[in-house]
Write a protein that holds these residues in place. Structure first.
Motif, PDB file in Angstrom:
ATOM      1  N   ARG A 161       0.751  -1.144  -0.063  1.00 41.28           N
ATOM      2  CA  ARG A 161       0.193  -0.237   0.078  1.00 41.28           C
ATOM      3  C   ARG A 161       0.788   0.922  -0.354  1.00 41.28           C
ATOM      4  NH1 ARG A 161      -5.038  -2.358  -1.633  1.00 41.28           N
ATOM      5  NH2 ARG A 161      -5.232  -4.037  -0.016  1.00 41.28           N
ATOM      6  N   MET A 164      -3.276   5.454   2.603  1.00 37.48           N
ATOM      7  CA  MET A 164      -5.089   5.467   2.882  1.00 37.48           C
ATOM      8  C   MET A 164      -5.631   5.485   1.686  1.00 37.48           C
ATOM      9  SD  MET A 164      -4.216   4.957   6.192  1.00 37.48           S
ATOM     10  CE  MET A 164      -5.601   4.898   6.642  1.00 37.48           C
ATOM     11  N   PRO A 165      -7.023   5.026   2.178  1.00 36.20           N
ATOM     12  CA  PRO A 165      -7.973   5.131   1.413  1.00 36.20           C
ATOM     13  C   PRO A 165      -8.072   6.724   0.528  1.00 36.20           C
ATOM     14  CG  PRO A 165      -8.082   3.693   2.674  1.00 36.20           C
ATOM     15  CD  PRO A 165      -7.616   4.012   3.345  1.00 36.20           C
ATOM     16  N   ASP A 166      -8.225   7.235   1.970  1.00 38.45           N
ATOM     17  CA  ASP A 166      -8.708   8.938   1.097  1.00 38.45           C
ATOM     18  C   ASP A 166      -7.375   9.824   1.272  1.00 38.45           C
ATOM     19  OD1 ASP A 166      -6.487   9.135   3.362  1.00 38.45           O
ATOM     20  OD2 ASP A 166      -7.565   9.933   5.233  1.00 38.45           O
ATOM     21  N   SER A 169      -0.476   9.930   2.811  1.00 38.60           N
ATOM     22  CA  SER A 169       0.306   9.166   2.149  1.00 38.60           C
ATOM     23  C   SER A 169       1.994   9.585   3.084  1.00 38.60           C
ATOM     24  CB  SER A 169       0.744   8.937   0.981  1.00 38.60           C
ATOM     25  OG  SER A 169       0.961  10.245   0.352  1.00 38.60           O
ATOM     26  N   GLU A 298      -5.411  -1.572   4.196  1.00 37.09           N
ATOM     27  CA  GLU A 298      -6.254  -1.681   2.825  1.00 37.09           C
ATOM     28  C   GLU A 298      -5.606   0.284   2.591  1.00 37.09           C
ATOM     29  OE1 GLU A 298     -10.626   0.208   4.814  1.00 37.09           O
ATOM     30  OE2 GLU A 298      -9.322   1.083   6.130  1.00 37.09           O
ATOM     31  N   GLY A 299      -6.450   0.379   1.795  1.00 35.46           N
ATOM     32  CA  GLY A 299      -5.932   1.503   0.734  1.00 35.46           C
ATOM     33  C   GLY A 299      -5.628   1.160  -0.182  1.00 35.46           C
ATOM     34  N   GLN A 300      -4.509   2.130  -1.216  1.00 30.71           N
ATOM     35  CA  GLN A 300      -4.384   2.594  -2.384  1.00 30.71           C
ATOM     36  C   GLN A 300      -2.721   1.996  -2.591  1.00 30.71           C
ATOM     37  OE1 GLN A 300      -4.002   6.659  -3.676  1.00 30.71           O
ATOM     38  NE2 GLN A 300      -5.294   7.223  -2.520  1.00 30.71           N
ATOM     39  N   GLU A 304      -2.236  -0.726 -10.781  1.00 35.23           N
ATOM     40  CA  GLU A 304      -3.059  -1.226 -10.613  1.00 35.23           C
ATOM     41  C   GLU A 304      -3.138  -2.272 -11.451  1.00 35.23           C
ATOM     42  OE1 GLU A 304      -4.779   1.791 -13.394  1.00 35.23           O
ATOM     43  OE2 GLU A 304      -5.006   3.537 -10.946  1.00 35.23           O
TER      44      GLU A 304
END
Length: 335
Positions: A161, A164-166, A169, A298-300, A304
Motif C-alpha cells: 500500500r 490510505m483510502p483517503d 501518504s 486497506e488503501g491505495q 494497478e
C-alpha cells in the motif's frame, strides 16, 4: 583470477566519474606489467581524455609489454574531442588487452578489438561481462533500444500500500529512505509522474539534498488528456521551464522523442496507473522498491492491474540487491 581482480579495479575507477560522463559510458583502465600495476586511469568527464590515455599518462614506467584491463572495448574512431584509444595502445606496444564488454556504439562495435588483433595484440573479451553491463546499463540500453532507460521507483508498506483510502501518504517510509530516493533522483535526467499523482500530491520532483548543486532533472507529466492544475509546483516554480507534459501520446512515442532530445534515463515515480502502463508495455528496465515494515490492510495499491493472466508470466527481478535504510529496506533489480 588475476584478470577478474584487475577488471574489478577498472570498474572501481570507472565509477569515480558516475554522473559526469554522459553521453559517454563510464570507463576505467588498469595497466599491469610483470604482475605489478604500473598505471591507472578513468574517463573523468565527457570531452576529457579517455581511460586508456589517462592510464598511459599516469604510468610510472613504459607500458610496452603490459596488459591493459578496460571495462569497455577501446574505441577505434576519432570522436569530436578524443583520439582513438585502440591505436594509442598499439603505438605504446601493449601486449595484451582484457575487455569486459564490446562497445554497442555503431562507430566501434567490435572495430577496436579487430584493430588490436590485426596489430598482433592478444585480446580477451567477456571478463566479468555481466558486471560490466550493469555498470553502464543506461549506455547499453540507449545504444541498443534507442530510447531512455526507465527506472521504476516504488515505496510501500509490506502489504503493497502506498496511501490510505483517503490518499494520506506522508510518510510511508522514513527519513533515510527518502534521502536515498533523492540521491536516486540526482542520478536521472528526468522524473516522471502521472496526472493523478500530480493532482493528489502536488510533488516538486526536485533533488533536495544538503549541499547539492548539480543539475535538476526534467519533470515529465503523463496525462490521458485530463485537466492539470495550473498552480502545481512543477508549473510555477523556478524550474517550471524544465517541465514537460505528454498528453494522449503513446508511451513508446514519448520515449522515442525524449531519446532524440538526449534524455538518457527516467525515474518513474508514480502513480500506480502510470507504473502499470509502463510495465504492461515492457518499458521498465529496473525497479527500486522501498519497503516499510508496516501494514495498512486497506488503501491505495502500489500498482494497478496490468493484465497478468498467468502466474508464470509475472514480472520478476534479477540481480536483486538489498539495502537497509534505517527501519526501511530498498531492493533493486533488473527486469
Amino acid at each position: 583470477m588475476d584478470d577478474a581482480l584487475h577488471m574489478r579495479r577498472a570498474f572501481e575507477l570507472a565509477r569515480q566519474a558516475h554522473g559526469r560522463t554522459w553521453p559517454n559510458p563510464m570507463v576505467g583502465c588498469v595497466l599491469v606489467k610483470d604482475g605489478r600495476i604500473i598505471g591507472e586511469g578513468f574517463h573523468a568527464q565527457a570531452g576529457q581524455v579517455h581511460a586508456e590515455l589517462d592510464a598511459i599518462t599516469r604510468a610510472v614506467e613504459p607500458v610496452a609489454g603490459a596488459t591493459a584491463y578496460v571495462n569497455l572495448e577501446p574505441c577505434c574512431h576519432t570522436a569530436k574531442r578524443t583520439p582513438p584509444c585502440a591505436q594509442r595502445l598499439i603505438a605504446e606496444g601493449v601486449a595484451r588487452v582484457v575487455v569486459a564488454n564490446v562497445d554497442p556504439h555503431p562507430a566501434v562495435s567490435g572495430g577496436g578489438i579487430a584493430l588490436l588483433r590485426e596489430a598482433g595484440i592478444e585480446v580477451v573479451t567477456g571478463v566479468l561481462a555481466e558486471e560490466g553491463e550493469e555498470l553502464n546499463e543506461v549506455f547499453f540500453h540507449t545504444q541498443r533500444e534507442r530510447r531512455p532507460f526507465v527506472h521504476l521507483k516504488l515505496a510501500s508498506t509490506l502489504d503493497g500500500r502506498i496511501a490510505m483510502p483517503d490518499g494520506q501518504s506522508r510518510w510511508i517510509t522514513g527519513e533515510a529512505a527518502r534521502e536515498h530516493a533523492h540521491r536516486l533522483r540526482a542520478a536521472h535526467a528526468a522524473i516522471a509522474v502521472g496526472a493523478g499523482t500530480l493532482r493528489a500530491d502536488n510533488p516538486r520532483l526536485t533533488v533536495r539534498l544538503p549541499g547539492y548543486d548539480g543539475p535538476q532533472p526534467q519533470r515529465l507529466v503523463f496525462s490521458r488528456g485530463g485537466k492539470l492544475p495550473a498552480d502545481a509546483h512543477v508549473f510555477i516554480d523556478a524550474d517550471a521551464a524544465r517541465t514537460r507534459v505528454f498528453s494522449g501520446i503513446p508511451l513508446e512515442d514519448a520515449l522515442a522523442q525524449l531519446h532524440a532530445e538526449g534524455v538518457a534515463n527516467i525515474l518513474l515515480e508514480g502513480g500506480a496507473g502510470l507504473a502499470a502502463a509502463f510495465l504492461r508495455a515492457g518499458l521498465v528496465q529496473r525497479v527500486s522498491h522501498y519497503l516499510n515494515p508496516s501494514y495498512l490492510g486497506e488503501g491505495q495499491a502500489a500498482l494497478e492491474p496490468y493484465g497478468l493472466a498467468d502466474l508464470h508470466r509475472r514480472i520478476t527481478l534479477k540481480g536483486v540487491k538489498y539495502t537497509s535504510l534505517g527501519n526501511d529496506l530498498v531492493l533493486t533489480g533488473r527486469i
